[in-house]
Design a protein around this motif. Structure first.
Motif, PDB file in Angstrom:
ATOM      1  N   UNK A  29       0.830  -1.210   0.000  1.00 39.66           N
ATOM      2  CA  UNK A  29       0.000   0.000   0.000  1.00 39.66           C
ATOM      3  C   UNK A  29       0.863   1.259   0.000  1.00 39.66           C
ATOM      4  N   UNK A  30       1.943   1.249   0.783  1.00 40.81           N
ATOM      5  CA  UNK A  30       2.832   2.404   0.870  1.00 40.81           C
ATOM      6  C   UNK A  30       3.568   2.627  -0.446  1.00 40.81           C
ATOM      7  N   UNK A  31       3.631   1.593  -1.320  1.00 37.25           N
ATOM      8  CA  UNK A  31       4.331   1.718  -2.586  1.00 37.25           C
ATOM      9  C   UNK A  31       3.776   2.807  -3.491  1.00 37.25           C
ATOM     10  N   UNK A  32       2.493   3.142  -3.343  1.00 42.89           N
ATOM     11  CA  UNK A  32       1.891   4.215  -4.146  1.00 42.89           C
ATOM     12  C   UNK A  32       2.287   5.570  -3.570  1.00 42.89           C
ATOM     13  N   UNK A  33       2.615   6.518  -4.445  1.00 37.95           N
ATOM     14  CA  UNK A  33       3.128   7.816  -4.016  1.00 37.95           C
ATOM     15  C   UNK A  33       2.158   8.527  -3.070  1.00 37.95           C
ATOM     16  N   UNK A  34       0.874   8.542  -3.415  1.00 36.41           N
ATOM     17  CA  UNK A  34      -0.103   9.231  -2.581  1.00 36.41           C
ATOM     18  C   UNK A  34      -0.238   8.559  -1.226  1.00 36.41           C
ATOM     19  N   UNK A  35      -0.210   7.230  -1.206  1.00 35.96           N
ATOM     20  CA  UNK A  35      -0.289   6.501   0.060  1.00 35.96           C
ATOM     21  C   UNK A  35       0.949   6.749   0.909  1.00 35.96           C
ATOM     22  N   UNK A  36       2.084   6.865   0.231  1.00 35.13           N
ATOM     23  CA  UNK A  36       3.338   7.174   0.928  1.00 35.13           C
ATOM     24  C   UNK A  36       3.216   8.490   1.686  1.00 35.13           C
ATOM     25  N   UNK A  37       2.622   9.502   1.037  1.00 36.48           N
ATOM     26  CA  UNK A  37       2.437  10.808   1.671  1.00 36.48           C
ATOM     27  C   UNK A  37       1.457  10.707   2.840  1.00 36.48           C
ATOM     28  N   UNK A  38       0.360   9.982   2.659  1.00 38.62           N
ATOM     29  CA  UNK A  38      -0.629   9.831   3.725  1.00 38.62           C
ATOM     30  C   UNK A  38      -0.038   9.110   4.936  1.00 38.62           C
ATOM     31  N   UNK A  39       0.799   8.119   4.639  1.00 35.16           N
ATOM     32  CA  UNK A  39       1.418   7.361   5.726  1.00 35.16           C
ATOM     33  C   UNK A  39       2.330   8.257   6.559  1.00 35.16           C
ATOM     34  N   UNK A  40       3.164   9.073   5.894  1.00 35.89           N
ATOM     35  CA  UNK A  40       4.061   9.987   6.603  1.00 35.89           C
ATOM     36  C   UNK A  40       3.272  10.948   7.476  1.00 35.89           C
ATOM     37  N   UNK A  87      10.359   2.000  15.717  1.00 35.92           N
ATOM     38  CA  UNK A  87      10.139   2.037  14.285  1.00 35.92           C
ATOM     39  C   UNK A  87       9.505   3.342  13.844  1.00 35.92           C
ATOM     40  N   UNK A  88       8.647   3.922  14.691  1.00 38.19           N
ATOM     41  CA  UNK A  88       8.040   5.194  14.309  1.00 38.19           C
ATOM     42  C   UNK A  88       9.115   6.233  14.048  1.00 38.19           C
ATOM     43  N   UNK A  89      10.113   6.288  14.922  1.00 34.43           N
ATOM     44  CA  UNK A  89      11.203   7.249  14.755  1.00 34.43           C
ATOM     45  C   UNK A  89      12.014   6.928  13.508  1.00 34.43           C
ATOM     46  N   UNK A  90      12.321   5.657  13.291  1.00 37.48           N
ATOM     47  CA  UNK A  90      13.121   5.250  12.133  1.00 37.48           C
ATOM     48  C   UNK A  90      12.413   5.621  10.833  1.00 37.48           C
ATOM     49  N   UNK A  91      11.104   5.337  10.781  1.00 31.50           N
ATOM     50  CA  UNK A  91      10.362   5.617   9.564  1.00 31.50           C
ATOM     51  C   UNK A  91      10.379   7.094   9.235  1.00 31.50           C
ATOM     52  N   UNK A  92      10.160   7.914  10.234  1.00 37.40           N
ATOM     53  CA  UNK A  92      10.132   9.346   9.977  1.00 37.40           C
ATOM     54  C   UNK A  92      11.487   9.846   9.478  1.00 37.40           C
ATOM     55  N   UNK A  93      12.558   9.304  10.023  1.00 40.59           N
ATOM     56  CA  UNK A  93      13.899   9.704   9.597  1.00 40.59           C
ATOM     57  C   UNK A  93      14.140   9.255   8.153  1.00 40.59           C
TER      58      UNK A  93
END
Length: 388
Positions: A29-40, A87-93
């Motif tokens: 799901x995160x592979x899609x650009x728009x989903x990537x933005x929503x996830x962040x 993981x939350x911190x890692x992902x944001x970085x």
């Protein structure tokens, strides 16, 4: 917009409860650009506390991230990195949220000495059938009035023995767990009860009745009930009974709360209430259900929930999802055994999202987080936390 199903996957991922299959779904799901933005955006908004409480080693995080993903998929779950970086911190970085890192991490500093709070230290106590009260603080044997050993304790858990005598009368004990502590109790039938801070359970030393087993809860507890076909298990909780058919479930029944909440993890339970004619009304729950009993109008509502949120306290975490600050204060007082006075009435009704690791974060760190992110002013006065 993130769907409820995807949101649940993200929450499970960030609360260390996602399976490998769920991780694959989320990854696709995160592979899609728009989903990537929503996830962040979602992670930044809802899980910022995971960042503010830590100062992650960014270089190590970048090198370890993919390796850990592979490891955790093989283990069928996600865990916190050995370095302690969430993981939350890692992902944001990794997702390049430079502002989030700079503001939420680099600006966090040690709490000044003049804002230190010293939590009160209290002990777990046991009230025996004769009314005497005994402190449970070290390895000891619990004896009845005849001098027979009925239970053993190691200071952290209490095990009751199944009686060989044919008694006709029930003898009750009451275990009381103060704020700031948790305790494990094993009843005579083998049922395991994990009591949360500020909770008490009244229960028979042995279940001698042939028709039922019954205990009474004030506070919060997680039950793993041993199934007995001919002797159902009941939990009394302020005007409502939980009838158990052999299962795992969580009950939150603090006297100051408006609702009693029952969250079913496995098995089957029902909620029993009385109407005006004293006739019991039964509402069944399925795994993943939460039944909420309104103590004022005696009504019951049911909803599907992520059970890991409501049982997170078992692992030393508190997860707040769209929770009022007033309720957050109650949980913080119970978990840390501190007194918090909120003089900001507008703030009391504000809602927040956060994950707090009570085993690793001090109350000062938690308050420092709220102070920086939400501009909440507080001070320590005579060991009480006063919010203005």
């Amino acid at each position: 917009m993130i769907s409820p199903e995807t949101e649940q996957l993200i929450v499970k991922f960030l609360t260390n409860s996602a399976t490998s299959a769920e991780l694959d779904i989320l990854n696709n799901w995160i592979g899609a650009a728009e989903n990537y933005r929503l996830f962040k955006e979602y992670v930044e908004t809802h899980f910022a506390i995971s960042i503010t409480m830590n100062k992650p080693n960014t270089e190590k995080a970048k090198k370890q991230f993919l390796l850990n993903i592979k490891k955790e998929k093989r283990k069928d779950r996600l865990r916190i990195l050995q370095s302690g970086v969430k993981y939350a911190a890692i992902l944001l970085i990794l997702f390049g949220t430079f502002f989030t890192y700079r503001y939420y991490v680099e600006t966090i500093h040690e709490v000044p000495n003049n804002t230190k709070v010293v939590p009160r230290e209290e002990q777990v106590t046991l009230q025996l059938g004769n009314g005497s009260v005994q402190t449970i603080s070290e390895k000891s044997n619990i004896q009845d009035k005849k001098g027979n050993t009925i239970a053993q304790s190691d200071g952290e858990k209490l095990h009751y023995n199944k009686s060989t005598e044919k008694n006709s009368a029930l003898v009750y004990n009451k275990l009381m767990v103060p704020y700031g502590k948790k305790f494990d109790l094993f009843l005579a039938d083998g049922t395991h009860v994990r009591l949360n801070s500020g909770s008490s359970l009244m229960y028979p030393v042995d279940f001698v009745k042939k028709d039922q087993r019954r205990v009474y809860l004030q506070g919060e507890a997680f039950f793993n009930v041993v199934h007995e076909k001919d002797r159902p298990f009941f939990v009394g909780a302020q005007g409502m009974d939980v009838k158990v058919y052999g299962t795992e479930f969580n009950i939150k029944n603090y006297s100051e709360d408006i609702h009693t909440e029952v969250v079913l993890v496995n098995g089957s339970v029902s909620l029993l209430t009385e109407n005006g004619k004293k006739i019991k009304k039964e509402s069944m729950l399925e795994p993943g259900d939460m039944g909420a009993y309104n103590k004022t109008d005696k009504s019951i509502s049911k909803s599907k929930v992520d059970t890991s949120i409501y049982t997170s306290w078992l692992n030393g975490n508190i997860v707040f999802r769209d929770e009022s600050f007033d309720n957050i204060i109650k949980d913080l007082e119970r978990s840390y055994n501190v007194v918090i006075i909120n003089n900001n009435k507008e703030l009391a009704a504000e809602h927040f999202n956060a994950i707090i690791e009570t085993r690793h974060e001090s109350i000062e760190q938690v308050l420092n987080y709220f102070s920086k992110i939400y501009e909440i002013n507080y001070q320590v006065v005579e060991n009480k936390i006063v919010i203005n």
